[in-house]
Design a protein around this motif. Structure first.
Motif, short mmCIF file in Angstrom:
data_model
loop_
_atom_site.label_atom_id
_atom_site.label_comp_id
_atom_site.label_asym_id
_atom_site.label_seq_id
_atom_site.Cartn_x
_atom_site.Cartn_y
_atom_site.Cartn_z
N VAL A 54 0.82 -1.20 0.00
CA VAL A 54 0.00 0.00 0.00
C VAL A 54 0.86 1.25 0.00
O VAL A 54 0.53 2.27 -0.62
CB VAL A 54 -0.96 -0.02 1.21
N HIS A 55 2.02 1.20 0.68
CA HIS A 55 2.91 2.37 0.72
C HIS A 55 3.62 2.56 -0.62
O HIS A 55 3.83 3.70 -1.06
CB HIS A 55 3.92 2.20 1.85
N TRP A 56 4.00 1.46 -1.25
CA TRP A 56 4.59 1.57 -2.58
C TRP A 56 3.58 2.15 -3.57
O TRP A 56 3.93 2.95 -4.43
CB TRP A 56 5.07 0.20 -3.05
N GLU A 57 2.35 1.73 -3.45
CA GLU A 57 1.31 2.27 -4.33
C GLU A 57 1.17 3.77 -4.16
O GLU A 57 1.10 4.52 -5.14
CB GLU A 57 -0.03 1.59 -4.06
N ASN A 58 1.12 4.22 -2.91
CA ASN A 58 0.98 5.65 -2.64
C ASN A 58 2.16 6.43 -3.19
O ASN A 58 2.00 7.49 -3.80
CB ASN A 58 0.85 5.90 -1.14
N LEU A 59 3.38 5.90 -3.01
CA LEU A 59 4.57 6.58 -3.50
C LEU A 59 4.59 6.68 -5.02
O LEU A 59 4.79 7.76 -5.59
CB LEU A 59 5.82 5.86 -2.99
N ILE A 60 4.36 5.56 -5.69
CA ILE A 60 4.39 5.55 -7.15
C ILE A 60 3.26 6.39 -7.73
O ILE A 60 3.45 7.15 -8.68
CB ILE A 60 4.29 4.09 -7.67
N LEU A 61 2.08 6.25 -7.12
CA LEU A 61 0.92 7.00 -7.60
C LEU A 61 1.15 8.51 -7.46
O LEU A 61 0.88 9.28 -8.39
CB LEU A 61 -0.32 6.59 -6.81
N SER A 62 1.70 8.92 -6.32
CA SER A 62 1.91 10.35 -6.08
C SER A 62 2.99 10.91 -7.01
O SER A 62 2.83 12.01 -7.56
CB SER A 62 2.31 10.58 -4.62
N LEU A 63 4.09 10.18 -7.19
CA LEU A 63 5.17 10.67 -8.03
C LEU A 63 4.75 10.77 -9.50
O LEU A 63 4.97 11.79 -10.17
CB LEU A 63 6.40 9.78 -7.90
N SER A 64 4.13 9.71 -10.01
CA SER A 64 3.71 9.73 -11.42
C SER A 64 2.60 10.76 -11.63
O SER A 64 2.58 11.48 -12.64
CB SER A 64 3.23 8.34 -11.86
N PHE A 65 1.70 10.86 -10.68
CA PHE A 65 0.61 11.84 -10.76
C PHE A 65 1.18 13.25 -10.68
O PHE A 65 0.76 14.16 -11.40
CB PHE A 65 -0.38 11.59 -9.63
N GLY A 66 2.19 13.46 -9.81
CA GLY A 66 2.79 14.78 -9.67
C GLY A 66 3.46 15.25 -10.94
O GLY A 66 3.38 16.43 -11.31
N LEU A 67 4.14 14.34 -11.65
CA LEU A 67 4.77 14.71 -12.91
C LEU A 67 3.74 15.15 -13.95
O LEU A 67 3.95 16.10 -14.69
CB LEU A 67 5.59 13.52 -13.44
#
Length: 366
Positions: A54-67
């Motif tokens: 769940v933490h990996w999902e949040n990290l990847i989702l936030s970074l890709s979404f932020g870009l």
């Protein structure tokens, strides 16, 4: 330099949105017990929700979404989009954010497939998704994106740095600040208004202010007030070259208007010319109003700058600054300062030395 500053502004907005979105994702996992209760009951998602996935999902989702947000924000910051009503901007950006989120989810699934889960495990997780979870996730996501866009648009309305001050009540008690104030006024505004008519004159002023926005970003100024055809810019006088930057902001704005001469003549039949007055000093910053709240500044520098703006008409619509401002400016080889004597503003016992400022690279515009 302008483009670098605009990119920095867009990047800062994207970082704020990314942080808000990451917080909202974590809040979803903490609060959406109704959505994940089915998974926890039959153990389908127990390992995933309680493990590192769940933490990996949040990290990847936030970074890709932020870009992707950086791209959306850069596009939405163009003059064509900024001219739309605030409500339309919020809806348009929200739709683009939803598309970006869908792409970000695809990135998450790709990373999961390549590094974290086997095809069978990933298929089990996707296949066990229930309508209840999809509804809760969709509602939460939609509300978060709308709220984030609302916060960012309000931040633009009150100015960067002021939203947090209003939320925290920083200026509920008066604060003393050393600030610089640049008063800008449109030359022959009454004549132009009569020639163009109310509606077209309003569009004319909006065009001028849109052109001013890039200068504001470039020189990190704060737009304190719009008063008809007059604009007041302000800077915290904390860095040695800030007084010099305020002069550069004035002349760069005039240069930008001159470079867009053909556009203004074609659309309005007149090219805008702004004059200015600048003073610096200690003022009181405080929050005023109840139904409508804003941060207001009170003190002699504002009164003096307004008086200098009036005097600019006498000196050929140039930039007029106080002797105090002149003393604070160093390394100003690009400018020529002409001493014009002293004045005694109403209500003050001390006289104020005044200077007109020229910039040779702008020729007749200065």
């Amino acid at each position: 330099m302008v483009m670098k500053t605009k990119k920095r502004f867009v990047l800062w907005d994207s970082i704020i949105i990314l942080v808000l979105f990451a917080i909202s994702v974590y809040l979803f996992y903490l609060a959406a017990a109704w959505g994940i209760s089915d998974y926890l009951a039959d153990n389908a998602y127990r390992d995933y929700v309680t493990g590192p996935g769940v933490h990996w999902e949040n990290l990847i989702l936030s970074l890709s979404f932020g870009l992707l947000l950086a791209v959306v924000n850069a596009w939405s910051d163009t003059p064509r989009v900024r001219r739309l009503p605030v409500g339309s901007i919020i809806v348009l950006k929200s739709l683009l954010y939803l598309l970006s989120f869908a792409f970000a989810c695809t990135c998450v699934m790709l990373v999961f497939r390549l590094f974290l889960f086997s095809p069978e495990e990933l298929a089990s997780i996707i296949g066990s998704t229930t309508p209840k979870f999809l509804i809760s996730a969709s509602l939460w996501l939609t509300m978060c994106i709308l709220m984030i866009n609302f916060i960012m648009e309000v931040r633009r309305k009150v100015g960067p740095g002021n939203l947090s001050a209003l939320f925290t009540g920083y200026y509920r008690h008066p604060r003393m600040q050393d600030r610089i104030f640049l008063f800008l006024d449109l030359k022959a505004s009454t004549t132009i208004a009569e020639r163009l008519g109310p509606e077209k004159y309003s569009r004319f002023l909006r065009q001028c202010y849109y052109d001013l926005n890039e200068v504001v970003l470039d020189y990190r100024a704060q737009i304190y007030q719009f008063v008809g055809d007059e604009v007041v810019l302000s800077w915290k006088n904390q860095v040695r070259d800030t007084p010099l930057q305020s002069l550069r902001a004035f002349f760069d704005f005039k240069e930008k208007l001159s470079s867009r001469k053909a556009l203004y003549e074609k659309k309005y039949g007149v090219v805008p010319l702004f004059r200015g007055g600048i003073d610096a000093g200690v003022v009181t910053a405080t929050e005023v109003g109840d139904i409508k709240r804003e941060i207001a500044y009170h003190g002699d520098p504002l009164n003096t700058a307004a008086r200098l703006l009036e005097l600019s008409k006498t000196y050929g619509d140039r930039l007029v600054i106080s002797g105090k401002m002149k003393d604070e400016i160093s390394n100003a080889a690009e400018f020529i300062f002409d001493y014009q004597g002293e004045i005694q503003p109403r209500g003050k016992t001390e006289k104020v030395a005044i200077y007109t400022v020229r910039n040779d690279k702008l020729g007749s515009l200065s």
